[in-house]
Write a protein that holds these residues in place. Structure first.
Motif, PDB file in Angstrom:
ATOM      1  N   ASP A 105       4.920  -6.206   2.553  1.00  0.00           N
ATOM      2  CA  ASP A 105       3.788  -5.286   2.390  1.00  0.00           C
ATOM      3  C   ASP A 105       4.093  -3.891   2.924  1.00  0.00           C
ATOM      4  O   ASP A 105       3.203  -3.048   2.987  1.00  0.00           O
ATOM      5  CB  ASP A 105       2.530  -5.841   3.067  1.00  0.00           C
ATOM      6  CG  ASP A 105       2.743  -6.091   4.558  1.00  0.00           C
ATOM      7  OD1 ASP A 105       3.823  -5.743   5.076  1.00  0.00           O
ATOM      8  OD2 ASP A 105       1.822  -6.625   5.206  1.00  0.00           O
ATOM      9  N   ASP A 108      -3.466  -2.585  -2.248  1.00  0.00           N
ATOM     10  CA  ASP A 108      -2.993  -2.477  -0.867  1.00  0.00           C
ATOM     11  C   ASP A 108      -3.931  -3.165   0.115  1.00  0.00           C
ATOM     12  O   ASP A 108      -3.492  -3.799   1.072  1.00  0.00           O
ATOM     13  CB  ASP A 108      -2.842  -1.002  -0.478  1.00  0.00           C
ATOM     14  CG  ASP A 108      -1.662  -0.338  -1.173  1.00  0.00           C
ATOM     15  OD1 ASP A 108      -0.800  -1.073  -1.698  1.00  0.00           O
ATOM     16  OD2 ASP A 108      -1.604   0.909  -1.187  1.00  0.00           O
ATOM     17  N   GLU A 126      -2.406  -6.072   2.454  1.00  0.00           N
ATOM     18  CA  GLU A 126      -2.244  -5.762   3.870  1.00  0.00           C
ATOM     19  C   GLU A 126      -3.122  -6.618   4.770  1.00  0.00           C
ATOM     20  O   GLU A 126      -2.752  -6.900   5.908  1.00  0.00           O
ATOM     21  CB  GLU A 126      -2.564  -4.284   4.112  1.00  0.00           C
ATOM     22  CG  GLU A 126      -1.544  -3.333   3.512  1.00  0.00           C
ATOM     23  CD  GLU A 126      -1.961  -1.874   3.653  1.00  0.00           C
ATOM     24  OE1 GLU A 126      -2.912  -1.615   4.424  1.00  0.00           O
ATOM     25  OE2 GLU A 126      -1.347  -1.011   3.006  1.00  0.00           O
TER      26      GLU A 126
END
Length: 769
Positions: free
Chosen positions: A263, A563, A567
């Motif tokens: 990530d 994202d 994350e």
């Protein structure tokens, strides 16, 4: 889903939440009788001529807090004054917000419902009560604009108003702060406070006491920006070691010298990379406690090289690094990362390396705001932050209903299996809406995404404008015209922009038919590309549509590889149900995106708590130091300084004062540097099963305990070696203050706390056996 401000379900839900006493559900209606009382006097003040109304307004300046009767009269007079000055007739709900803010509450008001007007009325009421008021915003433009716009209103009450902006010198700032009401960016007030704490003559301060503060977009300031350190630094030379280390890492290669998590949140040295760094630095083991500073510098250089992204975390403009505020999507003037990271990024970009600064003093924006006697404010998204604001600031929040029911359609997220499916669906959606002529506001998380979508829209033949950190100086004009028929605007953030989007654009002021044409198209359509880390930011973006009862529409296009999900909640179940366009049909996966956002928000809360706890003791020590400094400045004769200096000498009061102030300021700067070193290394205490915060407090107390004694001894030594006289050259005696000082904001590092960086490196090294 159509949301309305007056449906019985919403009222019932609100009543249940209030019954549970949940944060953000404070009932504001008990003060409605004050608004009703103001309404009953509307005709009375409308019949007065301008002179008589002005006389009535100025009669309210009693210098005492307004009781209920006076407050109702103030609201009636203020409403009529506003109607004559601006041709604005305050709504009852705006007056409800005013009276609640004056009674100590924070109000949540929808975007476009007149928060600026409410702030002016609240400031005027406090001003009539003899209070000094600061209205804090986010930039020079808003401070200057709002002070100029509100001045005719304050004139009617006999109140003075001024703005403080970055271009003012000390004399102009000192004069501005004498006004009854001062508009200023929050960081400018903070910088003035820091500079005042370094003044060496009693009359040189500029800020004055902090009495009442009204904070616009209060949730953003109290939460998103409250932990940003404001720094006053003095000249200390270039950062040579950090520069050389950053240059050494430029030839490092992925897989050979370092590894990066999937990530892209963490980077760790391989054995080969670590050996190279240790050889370069001439140390045998970077993980030895005595090498904490070098380990930190090495990790900073690595992270700058591979994780800090251009056009996401910063821009390069005019041969310098400009940091992008994560909470506002714009560059922030005078902002920099801690010196090691700043230098590493500058080396990475081939720029001149900044001069390092010795930190003379610093404080959090949170400390600035909490230093006011009275704190209030308003926001379009305070409700979601009510629990945190209650916990950290002991402030209650209530929601003011819109003057006209909200009719904006807030659609459920359109969730896709991946970004490719999402982007195909999104470009089709945008093309269809644009062909109808419906204005579009597209929200993105960062500059890189906004520019990538700008390229896509160009390829699709869709004219548009981009509002991001590259052109934030043009933001007011861009936003003002974003409601024009056919307009397409891409924005990295909409928090705190301070400008309404009017249907039909600016030309609709002269031609109302333009606004009506956009209403028939459904109003402004807001589109979010991926969720933000906070539901508040989602709501801020949605809130740009549906202003004052206008029609509107909002929808977020998200994917499972956004994202936010990768994350904060990457471990979702495999996709089982998709339609032909890649849209996810599983309800559980739709909830998973909400879960990821809650995880992200929870992490931010934990960071806030941890930072506040580490800062509490330092703030107490700073308060004690300021108390000592104030006493030294206020001394009227040498006897007043005997607490500090007991030796016999023949020096004048001014000389003794300057010697003491020099050594006190220098000792405080050294104390801050020592605390920073302790903070960087405190995570090593975890290995000994000690609590880092407890250890930090113990070490900080020990370090501070001898500070006053050290200052006294240093001052006495200096005074014994100085020749008596009125014109003593302290610089020749070695008491040299920095030849120049500057202020800046410390930007958040994109890769976590010292503890997180340490364990990432430690786990990485153990994992390599």
């Amino acid at each position: 889903m159509r949301t309305t401000g007056s449906g019985w379900r919403e009222r019932l839900t609100g009543a249940v939440h209030r019954l549970r006493n949940e944060p953000g559900t404070t009932d504001l209606t008990p003060l409605q009788p004050l608004v009703d009382a103001a309404d009953t006097r509307r005709d009375e003040f409308a019949e007065l001529d301008d002179d008589a109304l002005r006389e009535a307004a100025r009669a309210l300046r009693t210098g005492e807090a307004l009781g209920d009767t006076d407050l109702a009269e103030f609201c009636a007079i203020a409403r009529e004054t506003g109607r004559r000055v601006w041709n604005l007739d305050a709504f009852d709900v705006q007056l409800l917000a005013v009276v609640n803010m004056l009674r100590g509450r924070v109000v949540d008001m929808a975007t476009g419902e007149g928060k600026t007007l409410v702030g002016v009325l609240v400031a005027a009421a406090f001003g009539c009560a003899g209070r000094r008021v600061h209205v804090l915003s986010v930039n020079d433009y808003l401070a200057r604009r709002d002070a100029a716009w509100s001045q005719p209103f304050f004139d009617e009450f006999g109140l003075t108003v001024a703005s403080v902006t970055s271009d003012l010198d000390d004399d102009a700032r000192r004069e501005a702060y004498t006004a009854d009401v001062v508009y200023a960016p929050v960081h400018e007030v903070g910088f003035d406070l820091l500079r005042d704490r370094q003044r060496t003559a009693p009359g040189d301060t500029v800020l004055g006491p902090r009495d009442v503060v009204i904070v616009d977009e209060i949730d953003a300031v109290l939460l998103d920006e409250a932990l940003v350190p404001l720094v006053l630094a003095g000249e200390a030379g270039p950062v040579v070691a950090a520069r050389d280390l950053a240059a050494h890492l430029r030839h490092f290669r992925l897989g050979k010298h370092y590894e990066v998590d999937d990530d892209r949140r963490n980077a760790t040295f391989t054995d080969a990379g670590l050996a190279s760094v240790e050889a370069f630095l001439g140390v045998g083991n970077l993980f030895h406690p005595e090498h904490v500073a070098l380990l930190t510098a090495a990790n900073l250089a690595l992270h700058a090289q591979v994780l800090v992204e251009r056009d996401v975390d910063y821009l390069v403009r005019n041969d310098r690094v400009e940091i992008i505020s994560a909470s506002r999507g714009r560059t922030v003037d005078k902002q920099r990362w801690p010196d090691g990271l700043q230098t590493a990024v500058e080396v990475k970009e081939g720029l001149d390396v900044s001069t390092a600064g010795e930190v003379r003093d610093q404080m959090l924006i949170r400390s600035l705001v909490t230093g006011y006697t009275t704190v209030t404010g308003m926001s379009g998204s305070a409700r979601e932050a009510a629990a945190q604001i209650s916990e950290f600031y002991d402030l209650t929040i209530g929601v003011v209903p819109p003057a006209t029911p909200l009719v904006r359609e807030d659609e459920p997220d359109r969730l896709y299996a991946d970004a490719e499916y999402r982007d195909e669906a999104l470009i089709a959606f945008l093309t269809e809406a644009h062909e109808k002529g419906q204005p579009l506001l597209i929200g993105t998380r960062d500059v890189a995404t906004s520019e990538a979508w700008s390229d896509r829209l160009k390829a699709a033949g869709i004219d548009h404008v981009v509002l991001n950190a590259r052109n934030d100086t043009a933001e007011a004009a861009i936003i003002a015209d974003a409601g024009r028929r056919g307009a397409v605007t891409i924005s990295t953030q909409m928090a705190g922009r301070g400008v309404d989007i009017r249907l039909g654009g600016v030309a609709a002021d002269d031609d109302p038919a333009l606004a009506e044409a956009v209403r028939e198209l459904g109003g402004l359509c807001v589109v979010g590309i991926g969720r933000y880390d906070s539901a508040r930011l989602d709501r801020q973006l949605r809130g740009r549509s549906g202003r004052q009862g206008d029609p509107g529409r909002s929808v977020f296009f998200t994917s499972l590889d956004d994202d936010l999900v990768l994350e904060h909640a990457p471990d979702h179940n495999a996709v089982q149900k998709l339609d032909n366009e890649g849209s996810v049909l599983d309800k559980g996966l739709r909830k998973h995106v909400d879960h990821a956002q809650r995880v992200a928000a929870g992490k931010l809360d934990q960071i806030h708590r941890k930072t506040v706890r580490y800062d509490e003791l330092v703030e107490n020590q700073r308060a004690a130091t300021i108390e000592w400094r104030t006493a030294i400045l206020a001394a009227e004769d040498l006897d007043d300084l005997h607490e500090w200096v007991w030796i016999e000498h023949e020096h004048s009061l001014e000389v003794v004062r300057q010697v003491l102030l020099f050594h006190l300021d220098q000792a405080w700067a050294e104390h801050l540097a020592e605390l920073a070193t302790i903070r960087e290394g405190i995570h090593l205490r975890i290995l000994g099963r000690e609590t880092p915060l407890d250890e930090f407090n113990r070490l900080a107390i020990d370090a501070f305990r001898s500070l006053q004694t050290h200052v006294r001894e240093a001052a006495e030594e200096t005074l014994t070696t100085l020749e008596p006289g009125e014109n003593v050259d302290l610089a020749e005696a070695g008491l040299r203050r920095p030849t120049s000082t500057w202020t800046y904001l410390v930007a958040d590092t994109p890769f976590g706390t010292p503890e997180e960086r340490f364990f990432e490196a430690l786990v990485g090294r153990r994992g390599r056996g």
